[in-house]
Design a protein around this motif. Structure first.
Motif, PDB file in Angstrom:
ATOM      1  N   ALA A   1       0.812  -1.229   0.000  1.00 15.18           N
ATOM      2  CA  ALA A   1       0.000   0.000   0.000  1.00 15.18           C
ATOM      3  C   ALA A   1       0.840   1.270   0.000  1.00 15.18           C
ATOM      4  N   ALA A   2       2.168   1.141   0.166  1.00 20.07           N
ATOM      5  CA  ALA A   2       3.055   2.310   0.154  1.00 20.07           C
ATOM      6  C   ALA A   2       3.610   2.594  -1.236  1.00 20.07           C
ATOM      7  N   GLN A   3       3.242   1.798  -2.222  1.00 24.82           N
ATOM      8  CA  GLN A   3       3.794   1.973  -3.577  1.00 24.82           C
ATOM      9  C   GLN A   3       3.395   3.317  -4.189  1.00 24.82           C
ATOM     10  N   ILE A   4       4.318   3.841  -5.050  1.00 25.60           N
ATOM     11  CA  ILE A   4       4.057   5.046  -5.835  1.00 25.60           C
ATOM     12  C   ILE A   4       4.531   4.773  -7.256  1.00 25.60           C
ATOM     13  N   PRO A   5       3.670   4.891  -8.258  1.00 26.93           N
ATOM     14  CA  PRO A   5       4.081   4.616  -9.642  1.00 26.93           C
ATOM     15  C   PRO A   5       5.293   5.458 -10.053  1.00 26.93           C
ATOM     16  N   GLY A   6       6.289   4.790 -10.623  1.00 29.58           N
ATOM     17  CA  GLY A   6       7.475   5.481 -11.110  1.00 29.58           C
ATOM     18  C   GLY A   6       8.591   5.588 -10.092  1.00 29.58           C
ATOM     19  N   TYR A   7       8.384   5.051  -8.889  1.00 27.13           N
ATOM     20  CA  TYR A   7       9.392   5.196  -7.837  1.00 27.13           C
ATOM     21  C   TYR A   7       9.552   3.894  -7.057  1.00 27.13           C
ATOM     22  N   TYR A   8      10.807   3.568  -6.738  1.00 26.39           N
ATOM     23  CA  TYR A   8      11.064   2.476  -5.806  1.00 26.39           C
ATOM     24  C   TYR A   8      10.956   3.047  -4.392  1.00 26.39           C
ATOM     25  N   ILE A   9      10.191   2.379  -3.565  1.00 26.44           N
ATOM     26  CA  ILE A   9      10.029   2.766  -2.174  1.00 26.44           C
ATOM     27  C   ILE A   9      10.637   1.677  -1.296  1.00 26.44           C
ATOM     28  N   ALA A  10      11.482   2.068  -0.352  1.00 27.25           N
ATOM     29  CA  ALA A  10      12.049   1.120   0.604  1.00 27.25           C
ATOM     30  C   ALA A  10      11.365   1.345   1.951  1.00 27.25           C
ATOM     31  N   GLY A  11      10.823   0.280   2.524  1.00 25.33           N
ATOM     32  CA  GLY A  11      10.115   0.493   3.788  1.00 25.33           C
ATOM     33  C   GLY A  11       9.765  -0.795   4.499  1.00 25.33           C
ATOM     34  N   LYS A  12       9.252  -0.637   5.702  1.00 21.74           N
ATOM     35  CA  LYS A  12       8.848  -1.787   6.510  1.00 21.74           C
ATOM     36  C   LYS A  12       7.638  -1.424   7.355  1.00 21.74           C
ATOM     37  N   THR A  13       6.675  -2.320   7.372  1.00 18.86           N
ATOM     38  CA  THR A  13       5.490  -2.153   8.215  1.00 18.86           C
ATOM     39  C   THR A  13       5.790  -2.620   9.641  1.00 18.86           C
ATOM     40  N   GLY A  14       4.946  -2.168  10.563  1.00 15.19           N
ATOM     41  CA  GLY A  14       5.079  -2.613  11.947  1.00 15.19           C
ATOM     42  C   GLY A  14       3.731  -2.640  12.638  1.00 15.19           C
ATOM     43  N   THR A  15       3.516  -3.668  13.448  1.00 15.75           N
ATOM     44  CA  THR A  15       2.321  -3.750  14.289  1.00 15.75           C
ATOM     45  C   THR A  15       2.741  -4.325  15.628  1.00 15.75           C
TER      46      THR A  15
ATOM     47  N   TYR B 122       0.080  -4.959  28.661  1.00 15.94           N
ATOM     48  CA  TYR B 122      -0.466  -4.638  27.345  1.00 15.94           C
ATOM     49  C   TYR B 122      -1.953  -4.309  27.452  1.00 15.94           C
ATOM     50  N   VAL B 123      -2.362  -3.347  26.634  1.00 15.00           N
ATOM     51  CA  VAL B 123      -3.758  -2.924  26.617  1.00 15.00           C
ATOM     52  C   VAL B 123      -4.528  -3.877  25.716  1.00 15.00           C
ATOM     53  N   LYS B 124      -5.514  -4.538  26.265  1.00 16.53           N
ATOM     54  CA  LYS B 124      -6.245  -5.553  25.523  1.00 16.53           C
ATOM     55  C   LYS B 124      -6.913  -4.964  24.279  1.00 16.53           C
ATOM     56  N   GLY B 125      -6.641  -5.586  23.133  1.00 18.05           N
ATOM     57  CA  GLY B 125      -7.272  -5.184  21.882  1.00 18.05           C
ATOM     58  C   GLY B 125      -6.707  -3.929  21.244  1.00 18.05           C
ATOM     59  N   ALA B 126      -5.633  -3.357  21.818  1.00 13.84           N
ATOM     60  CA  ALA B 126      -5.070  -2.105  21.290  1.00 13.84           C
ATOM     61  C   ALA B 126      -3.727  -2.364  20.612  1.00 13.84           C
ATOM     62  N   ASN B 127      -3.519  -1.757  19.449  1.00 17.02           N
ATOM     63  CA  ASN B 127      -2.278  -1.912  18.689  1.00 17.02           C
ATOM     64  C   ASN B 127      -1.683  -0.565  18.315  1.00 17.02           C
ATOM     65  N   VAL B 128      -0.371  -0.538  18.169  1.00 17.79           N
ATOM     66  CA  VAL B 128       0.318   0.602  17.574  1.00 17.79           C
ATOM     67  C   VAL B 128       0.867   0.133  16.234  1.00 17.79           C
ATOM     68  N   THR B 129       0.376   0.741  15.148  1.00 22.20           N
ATOM     69  CA  THR B 129       0.789   0.328  13.805  1.00 22.20           C
ATOM     70  C   THR B 129       1.662   1.406  13.180  1.00 22.20           C
ATOM     71  N   SER B 130       2.529   0.989  12.256  1.00 21.22           N
ATOM     72  CA  SER B 130       3.476   1.955  11.708  1.00 21.22           C
ATOM     73  C   SER B 130       4.011   1.531  10.347  1.00 21.22           C
ATOM     74  N   PHE B 131       4.646   2.492   9.694  1.00 21.90           N
ATOM     75  CA  PHE B 131       5.405   2.230   8.472  1.00 21.90           C
ATOM     76  C   PHE B 131       6.556   3.220   8.449  1.00 21.90           C
ATOM     77  N   CYS B 132       7.756   2.702   8.216  1.00 21.11           N
ATOM     78  CA  CYS B 132       8.934   3.567   8.126  1.00 21.11           C
ATOM     79  C   CYS B 132       9.711   3.210   6.872  1.00 21.11           C
ATOM     80  N   GLY B 133      10.161   4.239   6.150  1.00 21.87           N
ATOM     81  CA  GLY B 133      10.901   3.975   4.926  1.00 21.87           C
ATOM     82  C   GLY B 133      11.487   5.234   4.331  1.00 21.87           C
ATOM     83  N   PHE B 134      12.005   5.108   3.092  1.00 22.83           N
ATOM     84  CA  PHE B 134      12.585   6.270   2.415  1.00 22.83           C
ATOM     85  C   PHE B 134      12.379   6.154   0.913  1.00 22.83           C
ATOM     86  N   PHE B 135      12.536   7.293   0.233  1.00 21.17           N
ATOM     87  CA  PHE B 135      12.273   7.368  -1.206  1.00 21.17           C
ATOM     88  C   PHE B 135      13.072   8.491  -1.845  1.00 21.17           C
ATOM     89  N   PRO B 136      13.316   8.406  -3.172  1.00 21.04           N
ATOM     90  CA  PRO B 136      13.289   7.176  -3.973  1.00 21.04           C
ATOM     91  C   PRO B 136      14.386   6.224  -3.469  1.00 21.04           C
TER      92      PRO B 136
END
Length: 561
Positions: free
Chosen positions: A458-472, A483-497
């Motif tokens: 879902a981080a893709q951009i046409p015409g560009y290579y994206i380097a990244g990693k998801t996190g949950t 831990y808080v029941k049913g609660a998550n911290v989600t993330s994405f970190c990367g760089f471009f191009p």
């Protein structure tokens, strides 16, 4: 004759007594009450005035103004000193646009200190001052104005003469308005006859941030939009210029004007930390892309009480796909293979546990002491649990990979300027080489594969290579340690191009009520903001556009990431 003598003696006594009384009074006034009366006279005819001038301005890196101080004045009448006559009433009412009767009523019904009108502009101030009417005071007040209406969270809060939070507090001694004081002698009408002494301390500095107003504006708008779509507790976004280390944008939503969330928020990073583990293993030549790890078909009982599960069951899987599909079981085994003796130095070298700014509230995160690590700690750290980081630490670690393995200092302050004087000019400051250039390239290739074929589609951009990693990661309550029941911290970190990195970016979505994984929450936000930045900065494409994918819906991965 006797009567005459008697009268003479009476007059004589009266004269003597009078002389004694007068002499005593002179003695009392000149000697005993001299100090008191002298000070009284000085208060009556010699006055000291003090005025606090505006605070320094705050600009973005391109000189666009983000904050400035506007001075306005309250018009006050001191009834005991005021010369009450028709001419003065008419003049004041005309300038202030107040009917004469209303003005007279305010003065009549008020006590000695009567505030006639609040917050008048400079032109009104000048006209009132020109009247030189005794008993009319002009009291200055400052208010902060924000012409661009961005970066308010970074700037923080201030009152008329003191910074209260964030940048305003941290750099208050540079921003604080100078104090102009005068020692004046006035006549009985209140007119200034002579200025005995005039003093002023140093004028304030103007501060230039590394923030780019255009990028900051985009980040704040997108954060607000996705806050409504995802229904989280908060969204945090940072954008860093890869080449210089300058923070181009930093925001959280809802904004916090008291605490600077992007440098104070502490959380378990989840699978975004796998990139650090991967870097250490590659750099120590302990693992390679084609190594096979048994992912135990999605469940691994590590001891009698603890088991690790993956959302997507995998069997024997090459490391490239273990990373792309974000297997916690696979990376637990990677961490054990590397060992804490080799892994721990990389955690520290990547900057975790460090502070980078002058802001008082910046956290150093939570990194266990080396001696406290057990096998189970190595396992959990390998997929981003059991270690707590700040957003600034994480994005700067990814920036090091984009910088061919070199960790640089992140900058938020670009420079401070006063007249021709400039101090604190930010420049690229190398902290250390963390991994080799070859290792950084290999890790980047693995990150590109995550976006091309794994959880980061879902981080893709046409015409560009994206380097990244998801996190949950499950959300940890740092106060209770649970831990808080049913609660998550989600993330994405990367760089471009990815082939010539210009910007790195971190997106954190704290406990979305709509979606569970970073692939669904943070990765689309990354794509949205990166597309805007590419457009306004005119960043060249680094790959051919695959038109067959443009209209195809992006696959929203729901793997354990």
């Amino acid at each position: 004759m006797n009567n005459l003598n008697k009268r003479f003696h009476i007059i004589k006594i009266f004269v003597i007594v009078s002389a004694i009384v007068i002499a005593s009074r002179f003695f009392y006034i000149q000697i005993i009450k001299h100090s008191y009366l002298s000070n009284y006279a000085k208060k009556e005819y010699r006055r000291k005035t003090k005025e606090i001038m505006p605070r320094g301005n705050i600009y973005d890196i391109n000189g666009n103004i983000l904050a400035s101080s506007i001075v306005k004045w309250d018009v006050v009448i001191m009834k005991k000193d005021f010369e009450y006559n028709k001419k003065n009433i008419t003049s004041i009412s005309s300038i202030l646009n107040i009917p004469s009767r209303e003005l007279e009523s305010k003065i009549k019904n008020g006590k000695n200190y009567v505030k006639i009108k609040k917050y008048v502009e400079k032109d009104v101030y000048d006209k009132i001052k020109e009247l030189k009417i005794k008993g009319v005071l002009l009291e200055a007040h400052q208010s902060r104005e924000y012409p661009a209406s961005v970066a308010r969270e970074i700037i923080g809060m201030s009152n008329e003469n003191k910074g209260l939070s964030n940048l305003e507090l941290t750099y208050d001694k540079y921003l604080r308005g100078n104090i102009v004081s005068e020692d004046q002698i006035r006549d009985s009408r209140g007119n200034v006859i002579k200025v005995i002494e005039q003093a002023t301390n140093d004028e304030p500095y103007d501060i230039y941030l590394t923030v780019d107003e255009r990028i900051q504006s985009i980040v704040e708008q997108v954060a607000a939009d996705y806050y409504n779509k995802l229904d989280p507790e908060k969204i945090i976004i940072l954008v860093e210029d890869v080449k210089s280390g300058n923070i181009s944008a930093m925001a959280s939503y809802p904004p916090n004007y008291i605490n600077l969330t992007p440098i104070e928020y502490v959380y378990e990073p989840g699978s975004t930390f796998k990139t650090v583990i991967l870097s250490a293993g590659f750099n120590e030549n302990i693992i390679k892309e084609t190594d096979v790890f048994n992912c135990e078909n999605g469940r691994w009982q590590i001891n009698n009480r603890q088991a690790i599960t993956d959302h997507e069951p995998l069997g024997n899987t090459v490391l490239r796909d273990v990373y792309a599909h974000s297997s916690n079981i696979g990376f637990a085994k990677v961490g054990l293979k590397i060992g804490i003796e080799k892994l721990y130095p990389y955690i520290k070298k990547f900057g975790f546990g460090s502070r980078y700014t002058d802001f008082r509230g910046e956290s150093g995160g939570i990194v266990k002491d080396f001696k406290r690590y057990r096998d189970v700690d190595i396992i959990t750290t390998s997929y981003g649990y059991g270690i707590a980081v700040t957003p600034l630490q994480l994005i700067n670690a990814y920036t090091a990979i984009a910088n061919r393995g070199v960790l640089i200092k992140p900058n938020l302050l670009y420079k401070m300027k006063r007249g021709e004087e400039e101090i604190g000019l930010s420049k690229r400051e190398v902290i250390r080489e963390v991994i080799t250039e070859n290792t950084a390239k290999r890790v980047t290739d693995m990150m590109i594969n995550v976006v091309e074929n794994g959880t980061g589609i879902a981080a893709q951009i046409p015409g560009y290579y994206i380097a990244g990693k998801t996190g949950t990661a499950n959300k940890l309550n740092l106060k209770t340690g649970k831990y808080v029941k049913g609660a998550n911290v989600t993330s994405f970190c990367g760089f471009f191009p990815a082939t010539d990195p210009q910007y790195s970016m971190l997106i954190i979505v704290d406990n979305s009520k709509k979606y569970k994984f970073g692939s669904q929450t943070a990765a689309p936000i990354f794509s949205k903001i990166a597309s805007y930045i590419i457009s306004i900065k005119n960043i060249k494409k680094d790959r051919a556009i695959d038109y067959s994918k443009i209209n195809a819906p992006k696959k929203q991965e729901v793997m354990a990431n």
